[in-house]
Scaffold this active site. Structure first.
Site, PDB file in Angstrom:
ATOM      1  N   HIS A 172       0.851  -0.678  -0.125  1.00  0.00           N
ATOM      2  CA  HIS A 172      -0.176   0.065  -0.275  1.00  0.00           C
ATOM      3  C   HIS A 172       0.749   0.647  -0.269  1.00  0.00           C
ATOM      4  CE1 HIS A 172      -3.588  -2.212   0.609  1.00  0.00           C
ATOM      5  NE2 HIS A 172      -3.056  -3.618   1.802  1.00  0.00           N
ATOM      6  N   CYS A 232      -7.318  -6.832   3.295  1.00  0.00           N
ATOM      7  CA  CYS A 232      -8.435  -6.340   4.184  1.00  0.00           C
ATOM      8  C   CYS A 232      -9.479  -6.956   3.151  1.00  0.00           C
ATOM      9  CB  CYS A 232      -8.879  -4.815   4.277  1.00  0.00           C
ATOM     10  SG  CYS A 232      -8.523  -4.248   2.978  1.00  0.00           S
TER      11      CYS A 232
END
Length: 442
Positions: free
Chosen positions: A10, A42
């Site tokens: 990320h 996630c």
């Protein structure tokens, strides 16, 4: 200008894409030890539960996309050593075994985190799995097909989401955690009582306040989880007990927290010139306490990665800190929290009060309405807001984003009382829920 980036999840992806736009003349070289980038971990539970059918949808960037930006991306390359003074890195090509040295003018360390793996008897048995990356998700899905009794170790967000996914697949699930309540870091008891009840009603066995001490097996495969309170049969175990920063490469070269999280300033600079860091490898400035903390979240990572790019040449945009704001969907419930819980605040020696509002979210003259529980924690002396939690069967989670802004801006309960919120019977009451919290604060 040579910019080297180590790690491309990320924070790395956010930094790279922004740097490619801001510094088109620079040579950007990325080293990633895995064979994929930018996987949204996630989404693993959604993939396991079949909500997301295609795992490819959980990637938001590819090496080809970075190449189109002029970035030199080296997949399956492991950085072995960093010399921050000489500005060199030693790299191994994991496919060929070849090793070489590269140089840099600016270094961006976005090496992320890795699951904590406890060292205990039986940990190497087959069917004891981690839950972090794309390959883990595929293994979990494959192994779960033939598993009947599944134990999830760790009752944080990832653990809870996996438990829900496994329950919906018809599995017999046991959730084990060493704290006295599930979701202990995120919610106070009023909220975890509701979530635990929801899980039990679905047939999930909750084993809290006990620590896993060993695993037993037969023919090399796990059969039993042993804890300080008993034994639980399981033919599949998923470890979700937390993460540690991947920062061994910079150990002893830059300032870190005791757990190894790199300390950065407001502009993502480490204690060494021209060395930047972002994401799960870093500590963040935690606004509720004003201290550095380790809070590995994708949201923190993308913000920090983008800020690396903005501040690479000179301090330009300051990091505003974090509240650790997060949300969870559990069966029918929508849950969100921001800042510090009352439990954590008191444990940290903070002098706090709280107000809890339990009300219907919109007027009772409407055809339907649902109950919502909101708790706001605030400093007893200054009345500054430091945390909030919310749970309801209707989605009011954006209220927690609003309170996150309040914490970030140092607002008080008295100011919250009179913030201008709209009223419309479809959505809320004349006195907004957040206004009510401010008004009822003692």
């Amino acid at each position: 200008m040579n910019i080297a980036v180590i790690g491309c999840t990320h924070a790395g992806t956010a930094a790279i894409t922004q740097m490619a736009k801001l510094y088109p003349e620079a040579r950007i070289t990325v080293y990633e030890r895995n064979d994929n980038i930018s996987f949204l971990s996630c989404g693993i539970a959604l993939h396991v539960g079949g909500v997301v059918k295609n795992a490819d949808e959980l990637f938001y960037a590819t090496p080809d996309q970075l190449a189109k930006l002029g970035v030199h991306t080296h997949m399956r390359h492991d950085v072995l050593n960093i010399d921050t003074d000489a500005k060199t890195i030693k790299v191994r090509n994991l496919l060929t075994g070849d090793e070489f040295t590269d140089t840099f003018d600016k270094l961006v360390v976005t090496t992320g985190s890795w699951p904590i793996i406890p060292q205990m008897d039986g940990i190497d048995l087959e069917n004891i799995l981690l839950c972090k990356n794309f390959n883990h998700s595929q293994t979990i899905i494959e192994k779960a097909k033939t598993a009947n009794r599944i134990a999830v170790i760790g009752a944080g967000y990832i653990g809870i989401e996996l438990v829900e996914a496994f329950e919906q697949l018809g599995k017999e699930v046991t959730l084990i955690d060493n704290m006295e309540r599930i979701l202990y870091k995120y919610l106070d008891k009023e909220f975890t009582d509701i979530t635990e009840r929801a899980l039990v009603e679905k047939g999930v066995a909750i084993a809290t306040d006990q620590t896993v001490t060993a695993f037993k097996g037969s023919e090399g495969r796990v059969t039993t989880v042993v804890t300080t309170a008993g034994e639980y049969e399981a033919d599949l175990v998923v470890l979700c007990i937390g993460f540690r920063p991947n920062t061994e490469l910079l150990q002893g070269q830059v300032d870190m927290l005791p757990n190894g999280a790199i300390i950065v300033d407001d502009y993502m600079r480490t204690s060494k010139p021209d060395i930047f860091a972002a994401g799960d490898s870093c500590a963040v400035h935690y606004n509720p306490t004003g201290q550095n903390a380790y809070i590995p979240l994708a949201t923190n990572a993308v913000r920090m990665g983008s800020l690396v790019a903005k501040n690479l040449m000179q301090p330009t945009v300051r990091y505003l800190g974090t509240q650790g704001t997060s949300g969870l969907k559990l069966f029918d419930y929508n849950i969100a929290s921001t800042g510090i819980t009352e439990t954590a605040a008191l444990a940290a020696g903070m002098n706090v009060k709280n107000v809890t509002i339990i009300d219907n979210y919109r007027p009772e003259f409407m055809p339907t309405y649902e109950q919502v529980t909101l708790k706001v924690v605030y400093d007893a002396e200054t009345r500054r807001i430091v945390g909030a939690q919310l749970i309801s069967k209707v989605d009011l989670t954006q209220s927690i984003n609003t309170l996150s802004v309040c914490i970030q801006n140092g607002m008080t309960m008295d100011e919250l009382s009179y913030v201008d919120f709209f009223f419309q019977p479809h959505y809320n009451k004349p006195w907004n829920l957040l206004n009510q919290a401010g008004l009822q604060a003692g």
